[in-house]
Design a protein around this motif. Structure first.
Motif, PDB file in Angstrom:
ATOM      1  N   LEU A 159      -3.317  11.154  -5.334  1.00  0.00           N
ATOM      2  CA  LEU A 159      -2.671  10.011  -4.678  1.00  0.00           C
ATOM      3  C   LEU A 159      -3.124   8.745  -5.384  1.00  0.00           C
ATOM      4  O   LEU A 159      -4.318   8.514  -5.559  1.00  0.00           O
ATOM      5  N   PHE A 160      -2.156   7.943  -5.801  1.00  0.00           N
ATOM      6  CA  PHE A 160      -2.465   6.649  -6.383  1.00  0.00           C
ATOM      7  C   PHE A 160      -2.234   5.612  -5.285  1.00  0.00           C
ATOM      8  O   PHE A 160      -1.112   5.429  -4.838  1.00  0.00           O
ATOM      9  N   CYS A 161      -3.306   4.977  -4.849  1.00  0.00           N
ATOM     10  CA  CYS A 161      -3.226   4.039  -3.738  1.00  0.00           C
ATOM     11  C   CYS A 161      -3.064   2.626  -4.278  1.00  0.00           C
ATOM     12  O   CYS A 161      -3.968   2.095  -4.936  1.00  0.00           O
ATOM     13  N   LEU A 162      -1.905   2.027  -4.005  1.00  0.00           N
ATOM     14  CA  LEU A 162      -1.595   0.689  -4.493  1.00  0.00           C
ATOM     15  C   LEU A 162      -2.113  -0.368  -3.521  1.00  0.00           C
ATOM     16  O   LEU A 162      -2.367  -0.083  -2.353  1.00  0.00           O
ATOM     17  N   ALA A 163      -2.246  -1.595  -4.012  1.00  0.00           N
ATOM     18  CA  ALA A 163      -2.724  -2.699  -3.188  1.00  0.00           C
ATOM     19  C   ALA A 163      -1.824  -2.923  -1.977  1.00  0.00           C
ATOM     20  O   ALA A 163      -2.283  -3.353  -0.921  1.00  0.00           O
ATOM     21  N   SER A 164      -0.539  -2.576  -2.125  1.00  0.00           N
ATOM     22  CA  SER A 164       0.421  -2.734  -1.024  1.00  0.00           C
ATOM     23  C   SER A 164       0.156  -1.746   0.108  1.00  0.00           C
ATOM     24  O   SER A 164       0.714  -1.872   1.187  1.00  0.00           O
ATOM     25  N   GLY A 165      -0.683  -0.740  -0.168  1.00  0.00           N
ATOM     26  CA  GLY A 165      -0.935   0.310   0.818  1.00  0.00           C
ATOM     27  C   GLY A 165      -0.111   1.560   0.558  1.00  0.00           C
ATOM     28  O   GLY A 165      -0.372   2.614   1.128  1.00  0.00           O
ATOM     29  N   GLU A 166       0.886   1.429  -0.314  1.00  0.00           N
ATOM     30  CA  GLU A 166       1.718   2.582  -0.656  1.00  0.00           C
ATOM     31  C   GLU A 166       0.886   3.603  -1.427  1.00  0.00           C
ATOM     32  O   GLU A 166       0.031   3.250  -2.238  1.00  0.00           O
TER      33      GLU A 166
END
Length: 165
Positions: free
Chosen positions: A27-34
């Motif tokens: 899982l790549f967790c983006l700053a947006s929370g996505e």
């Protein structure tokens, strides 16, 4: 593959887990929370091919992400169950909806939450890197890891058995 090939003659539908099966479990967790996942193009081709050849394809996953749903819909998958707590309940509902028997289903999962369905379906399958408790209970263990073409391997193997690849 390190084991005898199971009997795929009765298979009319495929059910797949997502994380660890259609993806490598990262899982790549983006700053947006996505939380972003990578899917394998060869798996996608095989899913669409199976659907075109008349097989039912369903996805049952414990996690719910809009991006995953959109990817699966782009492959023409109609039966997408995300955010599922009880996979067995969904499995039974899918059988009823599609007028199928458990022996018509091959299910590919990779970890303990998949075990309930794997014990009910006709053929239990998993990627090469599935949890040990899963690998030891499967009828078919792909040589290929999750997210790297394990789904393609399974679909191609089943469809070749039916002369539909």
């Amino acid at each position: 593959m390190s084991m005898n090939k199971p009997d795929f003659s009765q298979i009319r539908a495929f059910i797949f887990d997502v994380d660890g099966v259609l993806t490598d479990g990262s899982l790549f967790c983006l700053a947006s929370g996505e939380q972003v996942r990578a899917f394998n193009i060869k798996d996608g081709y095989a899913i669409r091919h199976a659907i075109k050849k008349g097989y039912a394809v369903a996805i049952i996953s414990g996690r719910k992400e809009e991006g995953v749903y959109k990817r699966l819909r782009s492959l023409d998958v109609e039966h997408i169950y995300l955010g599922v707590e009880d996979k067995v309940e969904i499995f039974k509902a899918f059988l009823q909806e599609k007028n199928l028997q458990a022996e018509h289903i091959v299910y590919m999962g990779d970890d303990v939450p998949d075990l309930g369905v794997m014990q009910l379906c006709g053929v239990a399958a998993c990627p090469a890197d599935a949890a040990i408790d899963i690998r030891t209970r499967c009828h078919y263990v792909s040589d290929v890891p999750g997210g790297k073409g394990a789904v393609r391997d399974l679909i191609e193997t089943v469809l070749k058995t039916h002369s539909k690849w």
